[in-house]
Design a protein around this motif. Structure first.
Motif, PDB file in Angstrom:
ATOM      1  N   TYR A   1       0.791  -1.073  -0.103  1.00  0.00           N
ATOM      2  CA  TYR A   1      -0.061   0.095   0.057  1.00  0.00           C
ATOM      3  C   TYR A   1       0.807   1.347  -0.123  1.00  0.00           C
ATOM      4  O   TYR A   1       0.550   2.175  -0.758  1.00  0.00           O
ATOM      5  N   ALA A   2       2.018   1.252   0.727  1.00  0.00           N
ATOM      6  CA  ALA A   2       2.851   2.430   0.798  1.00  0.00           C
ATOM      7  C   ALA A   2       3.416   2.871  -0.646  1.00  0.00           C
ATOM      8  O   ALA A   2       3.443   3.907  -0.743  1.00  0.00           O
ATOM      9  N   LEU A   3       3.739   1.786  -1.367  1.00  0.00           N
ATOM     10  CA  LEU A   3       4.259   2.038  -2.577  1.00  0.00           C
ATOM     11  C   LEU A   3       3.041   2.624  -3.576  1.00  0.00           C
ATOM     12  O   LEU A   3       3.592   3.160  -4.628  1.00  0.00           O
TER      13      LEU A   3
ATOM     14  N   ALA B   1      -6.008   8.745  -1.377  1.00  0.00           N
ATOM     15  CA  ALA B   1      -4.813   7.861  -1.776  1.00  0.00           C
ATOM     16  C   ALA B   1      -4.865   6.585  -1.067  1.00  0.00           C
ATOM     17  O   ALA B   1      -4.763   5.465  -1.802  1.00  0.00           O
ATOM     18  N   THR B   2      -5.312   6.545   0.282  1.00  0.00           N
ATOM     19  CA  THR B   2      -5.523   5.171   0.650  1.00  0.00           C
ATOM     20  C   THR B   2      -6.576   4.435   0.268  1.00  0.00           C
ATOM     21  O   THR B   2      -6.516   3.277   0.045  1.00  0.00           O
TER      22      THR B   2
ATOM     23  N   LEU C   1       0.721   8.674  -4.881  1.00  0.00           N
ATOM     24  CA  LEU C   1      -0.296   9.432  -5.079  1.00  0.00           C
ATOM     25  C   LEU C   1      -0.145  10.888  -4.428  1.00  0.00           C
ATOM     26  O   LEU C   1      -0.711  11.945  -4.799  1.00  0.00           O
ATOM     27  N   MET C   2       0.414  10.697  -3.275  1.00  0.00           N
ATOM     28  CA  MET C   2       0.335  11.848  -2.371  1.00  0.00           C
ATOM     29  C   MET C   2       1.372  12.930  -2.970  1.00  0.00           C
ATOM     30  O   MET C   2       1.291  14.050  -2.594  1.00  0.00           O
ATOM     31  N   GLN C   3       2.338  12.466  -3.377  1.00  0.00           N
ATOM     32  CA  GLN C   3       3.138  13.137  -4.296  1.00  0.00           C
ATOM     33  C   GLN C   3       2.818  14.059  -5.201  1.00  0.00           C
ATOM     34  O   GLN C   3       3.348  15.172  -5.564  1.00  0.00           O
ATOM     35  N   ASP C   4       1.838  13.389  -5.892  1.00  0.00           N
ATOM     36  CA  ASP C   4       0.994  14.172  -6.979  1.00  0.00           C
ATOM     37  C   ASP C   4      -0.009  14.993  -6.502  1.00  0.00           C
ATOM     38  O   ASP C   4      -0.946  15.461  -7.460  1.00  0.00           O
TER      39      ASP C   4
END
Length: 257
Positions: free
Chosen positions: A158-160, A175-176, A165-168
């Motif tokens: 999930y972290a990957l 995102a979660t 997504l959060m960086q975008d």
């Protein structure tokens, strides 16, 4: 008691206190495969040759990434490095067929492979950490080893997805939720087979034994193979995007120059 009636229990059966029902049937059906694979995976020569092959494959990958595929993003370079480190020539073949900017055309099958590779890199890292901690260091029972390893595989997988997504600019909650919807099916299938294979082959192995690590590497590749058709379906029905077409990255880089 088991030996008294002339039946030899598998390592998984001994570690878990004895399976029953469906689990026993599955173990019995797979026992010939276990008996054939364990001696091979425990052979120092086989493991040593495999390690050298993996190192050579990683070297070829890195040469190609930085010589011919510089437009690929740092995340995908890391993904392919882990894929090849886990699966050696098989991982390199997947990269060569689907991940290079030189691919002639994209397809559903290639997108499925890239999506599986992305999932595989994170889940594989989680599985390595989980197995090493739960079985190798804490020496937990099979049930707890499986639970802890599943937990780490989900966390890393999930972290990957959530991180990029959060960086975008996507919020954490969105995102979660996106990661849960898109990654859960493939992670679950991958880890059921990968963790099951590892425990079938090496439930009693310790970190100092070759079998502990060779069975882990073998199980990871099994997980990739069974998760690929799942990812193809997820991409086909729009649940997952299948990762960007690397050929388009090359064209974008050429335009920018």
């Amino acid at each position: 008691m088991v030996e008294d009636i002339g039946v030899t229990a598998t390592p998984l059966a001994r570690s878990s206190g004895g399976p029953s029902g469906l689990t026993r049937q599955v173990e019995h059906a797979l026992e010939p495969a276990r008996e054939a694979l364990v001696p091979i995976l425990s052979d120092p020569l086989v493991v040593g040759v495999w390690a050298l092959v993996v190192l050579a494959c990683v070297g070829v990958l890195w040469w190609d990434l930085w010589s011919n595929n510089e437009p690929l993003g740092s995340m995908m370079k890391g993904v392919w490095t882990l894929v090849v480190a886990y699966s050696g020539p098989f991982g390199l073949a997947v990269y060569w067929y689907t991940g290079r900017t030189q691919i002639a055309h994209d397809s559903l099958w290639r997108r499925g492979f890239r999506s599986t590779a992305h999932c595989y890199s994170g889940c594989g890292a989680g599985e390595v950490v989980g197995i090493a901690l739960a079985q190798g260091i804490l020496a937990l029972t099979v049930g707890w080893v499986a639970a802890v390893t599943f937990g780490f595989a989900y966390l890393f997988g999930y972290a990957l997805t959530i991180g990029p997504l959060m960086q975008d600019g996507v919020g954490f909650k969105e995102a979660t939720w996106d990661a849960l919807l898109s990654e859960t099916p493939s992670i679950t299938v991958m880890e059921v087979f990968a963790i099951g294979t590892d425990l079938l082959l090496a439930a009693d192995a310790h970190m100092g034994e070759l079998l502990f690590w060779s069975a882990l590497a073998f199980s990871l590749s099994i997980g990739f193979l069974v998760a690929w058709p799942v990812n193809v379906l997820l991409v086909r029905f729009g649940v997952k995007g299948g990762m960007s077409n690397p050929a388009e990255m090359r064209e974008s880089a050429s335009t920018a120059d």
